[in-house]
Design an enzyme around this catalytic site. Structure first.
Site, PDB file in Angstrom:
ATOM      1  N   ALA A  13       0.818  -1.222   0.000  1.00 40.37           N
ATOM      2  CA  ALA A  13       0.000   0.000   0.000  1.00 40.37           C
ATOM      3  C   ALA A  13       0.846   1.264   0.000  1.00 40.37           C
ATOM      4  CB  ALA A  13      -0.939   0.008   1.207  1.00 40.37           C
ATOM      5  N   ASP A 159      20.405   2.926  -7.994  1.00 42.34           N
ATOM      6  CA  ASP A 159      21.670   3.656  -8.001  1.00 42.34           C
ATOM      7  C   ASP A 159      22.392   3.424  -9.336  1.00 42.34           C
ATOM      8  OD1 ASP A 159      21.439   4.333  -5.098  1.00 42.34           O
ATOM      9  OD2 ASP A 159      21.568   2.158  -4.928  1.00 42.34           O
ATOM     10  N   HIS A 187      23.770   0.274  -0.120  1.00 43.93           N
ATOM     11  CA  HIS A 187      22.802   1.228  -0.672  1.00 43.93           C
ATOM     12  C   HIS A 187      22.627   2.351   0.356  1.00 43.93           C
ATOM     13  CE1 HIS A 187      19.344   3.132  -2.391  1.00 43.93           C
ATOM     14  NE2 HIS A 187      18.684   2.961  -1.271  1.00 43.93           N
TER      15      HIS A 187
HETATM   16  P1  NAX Z   1       5.991   3.961   2.096  1.00 44.55           P
HETATM   17  O1  NAX Z   1       6.128   4.442   3.486  1.00 44.55           O
HETATM   18  O2  NAX Z   1       5.186   4.729   1.113  1.00 44.55           O
HETATM   19  O3  NAX Z   1       5.411   2.471   2.107  1.00 44.55           O
HETATM   20  C1  NAX Z   1       5.904   1.483   2.948  1.00 44.55           C
HETATM   21  C2  NAX Z   1       4.766   0.536   3.222  1.00 44.55           C
HETATM   22  O4  NAX Z   1       5.290  -0.565   3.952  1.00 44.55           O
HETATM   23  C3  NAX Z   1       3.644   1.143   4.054  1.00 44.55           C
HETATM   24  O5  NAX Z   1       2.409   0.983   3.373  1.00 44.55           O
HETATM   25  C4  NAX Z   1       3.675   0.340   5.351  1.00 44.55           C
HETATM   26  O6  NAX Z   1       2.394   0.137   5.899  1.00 44.55           O
HETATM   27  C5  NAX Z   1       4.296  -0.958   4.865  1.00 44.55           C
HETATM   28  N1  NAX Z   1       4.890  -1.775   5.922  1.00 44.55           N
HETATM   29  C6  NAX Z   1       5.565  -1.373   7.024  1.00 44.55           C
HETATM   30  N2  NAX Z   1       5.900  -2.417   7.781  1.00 44.55           N
HETATM   31  C7  NAX Z   1       5.457  -3.527   7.137  1.00 44.55           C
HETATM   32  C8  NAX Z   1       5.487  -4.903   7.446  1.00 44.55           C
HETATM   33  N3  NAX Z   1       6.051  -5.362   8.565  1.00 44.55           N
HETATM   34  N4  NAX Z   1       4.935  -5.763   6.563  1.00 44.55           N
HETATM   35  C9  NAX Z   1       4.345  -5.308   5.445  1.00 44.55           C
HETATM   36  N5  NAX Z   1       4.262  -4.003   5.122  1.00 44.55           N
HETATM   37  C10 NAX Z   1       4.811  -3.126   5.952  1.00 44.55           C
HETATM   38  O7  NAX Z   1       7.502   3.771   1.569  1.00 44.55           O
HETATM   39  P2  NAX Z   1       8.006   3.644   0.072  1.00 44.55           P
HETATM   40  O8  NAX Z   1       8.298   4.986  -0.459  1.00 44.55           O
HETATM   41  O9  NAX Z   1       7.122   2.735  -0.696  1.00 44.55           O
HETATM   42  O10 NAX Z   1       9.448   2.966   0.321  1.00 44.55           O
HETATM   43  C11 NAX Z   1       9.534   1.647   0.824  1.00 44.55           C
HETATM   44  C12 NAX Z   1      10.957   1.341   1.249  1.00 44.55           C
HETATM   45  O11 NAX Z   1      11.844   1.433   0.133  1.00 44.55           O
HETATM   46  C13 NAX Z   1      11.528   2.314   2.280  1.00 44.55           C
HETATM   47  O12 NAX Z   1      12.206   1.565   3.290  1.00 44.55           O
HETATM   48  C14 NAX Z   1      12.526   3.132   1.490  1.00 44.55           C
HETATM   49  O13 NAX Z   1      13.541   3.663   2.298  1.00 44.55           O
HETATM   50  C15 NAX Z   1      13.029   2.109   0.522  1.00 44.55           C
HETATM   51  N6  NAX Z   1      13.698   2.578  -0.688  1.00 44.55           N
HETATM   52  C16 NAX Z   1      14.745   1.853  -1.163  1.00 44.55           C
HETATM   53  C17 NAX Z   1      15.381   2.153  -2.342  1.00 44.55           C
HETATM   54  C18 NAX Z   1      16.498   1.315  -2.854  1.00 44.55           C
HETATM   55  O14 NAX Z   1      17.066   1.708  -3.872  1.00 44.55           O
HETATM   56  N7  NAX Z   1      16.876   0.193  -2.244  1.00 44.55           N
HETATM   57  C19 NAX Z   1      14.988   3.352  -3.136  1.00 44.55           C
HETATM   58  C20 NAX Z   1      13.610   3.827  -2.829  1.00 44.55           C
HETATM   59  C21 NAX Z   1      13.209   3.770  -1.389  1.00 44.55           C
HETATM   60  O15 NAX Z   1      13.698   4.885  -0.714  1.00 44.55           O
END
Ligand code: NAX
Length: 327
Positions: A13, A159, A187
């Site tokens: 979500a 990246d 990362h």
């Molecule tokens: P959002 O905060 O929009 O969405 C995260 C979702 O994860 C929320 O809907 C939340 O309810 C859900 N969630 C939290 N705990 C959970 C669990 N235990 N089980 C299932 N769902 C859970 O974040 P978003 O922008 O979508 O980013 C998601 C993650 O990607 C973040 O940790 C962010 O830092 C990371 N990223 C990593 C990147 C990479 O290159 N590796 C780049 C993009 C991003 O920043």
């Protein structure tokens, strides 16, 4: 018709989930002939929003989408899964120390790793996107001892793509002309985007690039691009992150282009002096559904120091989660 591939997306979500699910439904990830069954894992408070996204997936009328299930139970979400995209994570809140962040995420990625161990398909492939991605992948991997370690990866493809695009933009060439860039390490801001072996239209890129541009613009520009996106958009990278997930899984399953490589974080086999088991980004190729670290590259002193600095951060994170009893 083929049996659908089961793809689990956690944090479905969230904003990356919102961009990612429609690309998967459209067949961009596994190809135009492969039907997909989606399993969305969310926390209870976000299930309703996930249901809204599932309604929109229905409304996409994707011919390849065989079904969408939504759950807050990891054992259900990973039951029989072939591809697990671990996007949901605990973000750093105000006043949260790094140890708190690692611990909160250990509480997510440990049980998810255990659920993958217990329930996933034999061929499961895992990509961790949620930050701190490398160490979250390490935690999940350690909780799934019977899954080959190399099936656990963390995403540095965004990246990598940022690096390709920045070189192409700087030289005024199409992105498709740039090859063999590499992201090494974590990362995080310590990552090392490496142009030492890069080619532009098949010729060494280094000949066309100033050292000062590489060190003062390119490297920090790639490493800090996430912050620049937040500054401009008022929200962190989402569609580009989703696109990188698509690229990572497509290359992993269908193979990388001949003569080129990409970047992915995976458990080290000791290559390039990176301690075995550490989930570290390397230049990699994929063939037959397996990543292989590109062997035998010359590493100059500048690169060595940059790689070592990022690896040192990964070692610190690993030692911190070990001290917390998370691995
Ligand atoms: P959002 O905060 O929009 O969405 C995260 C979702 O994860 C929320 O809907 C939340 O309810 C859900 N969630 C939290 N705990 C959970 C669990 N235990 N089980 C299932 N769902 C859970 O974040 P978003 O922008 O979508 O980013 C998601 C993650 O990607 C973040 O940790 C962010 O830092 C990371 N990223 C990593 C990147 C990479 O290159 N590796 C780049 C993009 C991003 O920043």
């Amino acid at each position: 018709s083929r049996t659908p591939v089961t793809v689990t997306v956690t944090g479905a979500a969230g904003q990356i989930g919102y961009a990612l699910l429609f690309r998967i439904g459209a067949g961009d990830m596994l190809g135009p002939d492969v039907p997909v069954r989606l399993r969305l894992l969310e926390i209870p408070q976000a299930l309703k929003a996930a249901e809204g996204t599932a309604m929109e997936l229905d409304d996409g009328a994707f011919p390849l989408l065989a079904g969408v299930d939504i759950t807050h139970d990891a054992r259900v979400a990973f039951d029989g899964t072939n591809i697990a995209l671990l996007v949901g994570a605990r973000p750093r809140g105000p006043g949260m120390e790094r140890g708190d962040l690692l611990e909160a995420n250990g509480g997510i990625f440990g049980p998810q790793g255990a659920a993958i161990e217990a329930a996933a398909a034999d061929d499961v492939r895992v990509l961790v996107v949620g930050n701190p991605a490398n160490t979250n992948a390490l935690i999940a991997q350690r909780h799934a001892p019977s899954v080959p370690a190399g099936r656990f990866t963390a995403m540095t493809r965004l990246d990598h793509n940022r690096a390709l695009s920045r070189v192409a933009g700087h030289l005024g060439v199409p992105v498709a002309d740039v090859s063999r860039v590499a992201i090494w390490g974590n990362h995080s801001a310590t990552q090392y985007p490496d142009l030492t072996h890069a080619l532009v239209a098949g010729e060494p890129a280094a000949a066309r690039l100033d050292r000062s541009w590489i060190e003062d613009d390119f490297i920090p520009g790639v490493a800090k691009r996430g912050a620049a996106i937040i500054e401009a958009r008022g929200a962190s990278s989402a569609a580009s992150a989703a696109s990188a997930v698509i690229d990572h899984v497509r290359d992993w399953t269908l193979g990388t282009a001949p003569g080129d490589w990409t970047s992915a974080a995976l458990p080290s086999d000791g290559s390039y002096g990176v301690p075995e088991g550490l989930v570290c980004s390397f230049p990699v190729t994929a063939e037959g559904g397996e990543w292989r670290i590109v062997p035998g590259l010359d590493i100059d002193d500048f690169s060595r120091a940059r790689i070592d600095a990022s690896v040192a951060e990964l070692i610190e994170e690993r030692d911190a989660v070990a001290a917390l009893g998370l691995i």
